[in-house]
Design a protein around this motif. Structure first.
Motif, PDB file in Angstrom:
ATOM      1  N   GLY A   1       0.786  -1.218   0.000  1.00 53.25           N
ATOM      2  CA  GLY A   1       0.000   0.000   0.000  1.00 53.25           C
ATOM      3  C   GLY A   1       0.818   1.269   0.000  1.00 53.25           C
ATOM      4  N   SER A   2       2.144   1.152  -0.010  1.00 51.83           N
ATOM      5  CA  SER A   2       3.028   2.318  -0.055  1.00 51.83           C
ATOM      6  C   SER A   2       3.682   2.423  -1.426  1.00 51.83           C
ATOM      7  N   ALA A   3       4.123   3.641  -1.754  1.00 51.41           N
ATOM      8  CA  ALA A   3       4.723   3.878  -3.073  1.00 51.41           C
ATOM      9  C   ALA A   3       6.232   3.670  -3.067  1.00 51.41           C
ATOM     10  N   TYR A   4       6.818   3.448  -1.868  1.00 48.75           N
ATOM     11  CA  TYR A   4       8.260   3.277  -1.749  1.00 48.75           C
ATOM     12  C   TYR A   4       8.554   2.188  -0.723  1.00 48.75           C
ATOM     13  N   THR A   5       9.714   1.564  -0.853  1.00 51.08           N
ATOM     14  CA  THR A   5      10.193   0.621   0.162  1.00 51.08           C
ATOM     15  C   THR A   5      11.559   1.078   0.651  1.00 51.08           C
ATOM     16  N   SER A   6      11.922   0.606   1.839  1.00 53.78           N
ATOM     17  CA  SER A   6      13.228   0.905   2.400  1.00 53.78           C
ATOM     18  C   SER A   6      13.452  -0.050   3.566  1.00 53.78           C
ATOM     19  N   ALA A   7      14.433   0.281   4.428  1.00 52.25           N
ATOM     20  CA  ALA A   7      14.714  -0.559   5.593  1.00 52.25           C
ATOM     21  C   ALA A   7      15.068   0.313   6.782  1.00 52.25           C
ATOM     22  N   ARG A   8      14.724  -0.230   7.950  1.00 52.61           N
ATOM     23  CA  ARG A   8      15.051   0.430   9.225  1.00 52.61           C
ATOM     24  C   ARG A   8      15.537  -0.665  10.173  1.00 52.61           C
ATOM     25  N   MET A   9      16.821  -0.600  10.530  1.00 47.92           N
ATOM     26  CA  MET A   9      17.440  -1.627  11.360  1.00 47.92           C
ATOM     27  C   MET A   9      17.907  -1.040  12.685  1.00 47.92           C
ATOM     28  N   LEU A  10      17.842  -1.892  13.732  1.00 46.07           N
ATOM     29  CA  LEU A  10      18.083  -1.427  15.095  1.00 46.07           C
ATOM     30  C   LEU A  10      18.907  -2.449  15.857  1.00 46.07           C
ATOM     31  N   THR A  11      19.618  -1.964  16.871  1.00 41.85           N
ATOM     32  CA  THR A  11      20.295  -2.877  17.799  1.00 41.85           C
ATOM     33  C   THR A  11      19.439  -3.127  19.040  1.00 41.85           C
ATOM     34  N   LYS A  12      18.189  -2.729  19.002  1.00 39.41           N
ATOM     35  CA  LYS A  12      17.278  -2.887  20.133  1.00 39.41           C
ATOM     36  C   LYS A  12      17.234  -4.341  20.599  1.00 39.41           C
ATOM     37  N   GLY A  13      17.459  -4.568  21.879  1.00 41.65           N
ATOM     38  CA  GLY A  13      17.433  -5.914  22.425  1.00 41.65           C
ATOM     39  C   GLY A  13      18.691  -6.716  22.168  1.00 41.65           C
ATOM     40  N   LYS A  14      19.588  -6.178  21.332  1.00 45.13           N
ATOM     41  CA  LYS A  14      20.853  -6.850  21.010  1.00 45.13           C
ATOM     42  C   LYS A  14      22.048  -6.124  21.627  1.00 45.13           C
ATOM     43  N   PHE A  15      21.995  -4.787  21.574  1.00 44.66           N
ATOM     44  CA  PHE A  15      23.121  -3.996  22.082  1.00 44.66           C
ATOM     45  C   PHE A  15      22.646  -2.597  22.403  1.00 44.66           C
ATOM     46  N   SER A  16      23.079  -2.069  23.533  1.00 40.41           N
ATOM     47  CA  SER A  16      22.884  -0.666  23.880  1.00 40.41           C
ATOM     48  C   SER A  16      24.105  -0.204  24.667  1.00 40.41           C
ATOM     49  N   PHE A  17      24.256   1.087  24.804  1.00 40.89           N
ATOM     50  CA  PHE A  17      25.471   1.613  25.427  1.00 40.89           C
ATOM     51  C   PHE A  17      25.182   2.920  26.140  1.00 40.89           C
ATOM     52  N   LYS A  18      26.050   3.260  27.076  1.00 44.14           N
ATOM     53  CA  LYS A  18      26.018   4.542  27.770  1.00 44.14           C
ATOM     54  C   LYS A  18      27.428   5.117  27.780  1.00 44.14           C
ATOM     55  N   TYR A  19      27.601   6.254  27.125  1.00 51.09           N
ATOM     56  CA  TYR A  19      28.868   6.976  27.010  1.00 51.09           C
ATOM     57  C   TYR A  19      29.828   6.274  26.044  1.00 51.09           C
ATOM     58  N   GLY A  20      30.799   7.040  25.595  1.00 51.16           N
ATOM     59  CA  GLY A  20      31.775   6.567  24.631  1.00 51.16           C
ATOM     60  C   GLY A  20      31.675   7.360  23.338  1.00 51.16           C
ATOM     61  N   LYS A  21      32.504   6.990  22.389  1.00 49.07           N
ATOM     62  CA  LYS A  21      32.515   7.664  21.088  1.00 49.07           C
ATOM     63  C   LYS A  21      32.034   6.694  20.022  1.00 49.07           C
ATOM     64  N   LEU A  22      30.916   7.040  19.393  1.00 52.99           N
ATOM     65  CA  LEU A  22      30.330   6.219  18.335  1.00 52.99           C
ATOM     66  C   LEU A  22      30.636   6.874  17.000  1.00 52.99           C
ATOM     67  N   GLU A  23      31.313   6.129  16.114  1.00 48.14           N
ATOM     68  CA  GLU A  23      31.693   6.644  14.799  1.00 48.14           C
ATOM     69  C   GLU A  23      31.073   5.770  13.714  1.00 48.14           C
ATOM     70  N   ILE A  24      30.503   6.434  12.714  1.00 48.70           N
ATOM     71  CA  ILE A  24      29.865   5.745  11.604  1.00 48.70           C
ATOM     72  C   ILE A  24      30.402   6.343  10.306  1.00 48.70           C
ATOM     73  N   LYS A  25      31.035   5.509   9.487  1.00 48.22           N
ATOM     74  CA  LYS A  25      31.547   5.977   8.195  1.00 48.22           C
ATOM     75  C   LYS A  25      30.505   5.661   7.130  1.00 48.22           C
TER      76      LYS A  25
END
Length: 336
Positions: free
Chosen positions: A169-193
């Motif tokens: 029913g939508s005109a586009y598809t995509s993806a949304r991925m999460l670390t929910k329930g697998k990994f979480s963190f408090k403090y530190g430096k997160l880098e994404i290239k």
């Protein structure tokens, strides 16, 4: 009467106990840098007639220390100029600066290098699927799937691809991925290239959400948007914090304009400590947020990656759009 006035004036002007405006003197600062490369430095400031000390640690962090003695943890190696202001009881001040050389050994505590072809690592990632009616709103136009057409690892990068196609029913598809329930963190430096998709209406995002969102609904759980980009506003990167009083259109954020966001890889980073949270692109810090117990950024967060289409932020979709891909070379969390 004249004698009485003279006596009173003499008492208030000459009795040191009644004079509250005594300036601090002889300010000294001693430093002890821990040799374990932890980043910890013990500062000891002392001055005659001082009632408290204001520290500027040289990394954007400020702290008032009544005793003058404090242990501060630097998150990165460097030479820092530290300024201390000794404050007297009457508001008078005396300042002094010193420098410290700090070596910090950073270790990677979590990462995904996206080197194994196929579906993303199921021990690290789960998916939100469906349309915006499932709860993420924003008037987005895509249907999120976990199909290889929309999300796959190949040639050493993760690829999240938004496509123009009728689906669910939508005109586009995509993806949304999460670390929910697998990994979480408090403090530190997160880098994404990452390299971002082109095309009017694309809305790629790299962000984090408070682990407690199910019992502490947004925005109370907190949200940190490390990178958002609009295909309708090429090369402008948005870094944003959402929390009570500052969410949605009233969020607390800043932007930076870079070059070649959709044709070259750039490193988007969140540097998070109990006192400050810094957003940067390629090491260039463009937003420093003062963290404290008054905001919900001192508990665990999980990571979210997605490419939305249109919506309240993405805007109008170019009729000529057919597909756009966000590529991610790696995600690395470092701490010490």
């Amino acid at each position: 009467m004249l004698v009485s006035v003279f006596a009173n004036c003499k008492k208030s002007g000459s009795d040191g106990a009644a004079n509250t405006n005594v300036a601090p003197t002889n300010l000294s600062i001693n430093t002890t840098v821990n040799t374990d490369n932890s980043g910890n430095v013990v500062f000891t400031a002392s001055a005659n007639n001082a009632v408290s000390y204001d520290y500027d640690f040289g990394d954007g962090t400020y702290q008032t220390v009544p005793s003058g003695v404090v242990t501060y943890k630097y998150l990165a190696s460097g030479t820092y100029t530290v300024n201390v202001v000794a404050k007297g009881s009457g508001g008078t001040t005396l300042s002094k600066s010193t420098s410290v050389i700090v070596t910090v050994t950073q270790t990677v505590t979590w990462s995904d290098e996206f080197n194994t072809p196929g579906a993303p690592d199921p021990t690290k990632w789960v998916y939100d699927t469906g349309t915006g009616d499932n709860g993420w709103g924003n008037s987005e136009l895509e249907y999120y799937t976990n199909r290889s057409d929309n999300v796959i690892v190949s040639d050493g990068t993760l690829k999240i691809t938004a496509k123009k196609e009728n689906f669910g029913g939508s005109a586009y598809t995509s993806a949304r991925m999460l670390t929910k329930g697998k990994f979480s963190f408090k403090y530190g430096k997160l880098e994404i290239k990452a390299k971002l998709p082109a095309g009017g209406g694309t809305w790629p995002a790299i962000w984090t959400l408070g682990d407690d969102f199910a019992t502490n609904p947004w925005p109370a759980c907190g949200e940190m948007d490390i990178m958002e980009h609009k295909g309708n506003d090429l090369n402008r990167i948005f870094g944003t914090f959402h929390y009570p009083g500052h969410s949605g259109g009233n969020a607390n954020g800043k932007t930076i304009v870079i070059e070649n966001a959709t044709t070259q890889f750039h490193v988007y980073a969140l540097d998070w400590s109990p006192s400050t949270i810094k957003m940067s692109v390629d090491g260039n810090v463009y937003f420093t947020f003062a963290n404290s117990s008054a905001v919900p950024f001192n508990h665990n967060f999980f990571i979210i990656l997605n490419v939305a289409m249109g919506g309240t932020f993405g805007g109008a979709v170019d009729p000529a759009f057919t597909s756009g891909t966000m590529e991610i070379d790696y995600i690395r969390l470092t701490g010490n």
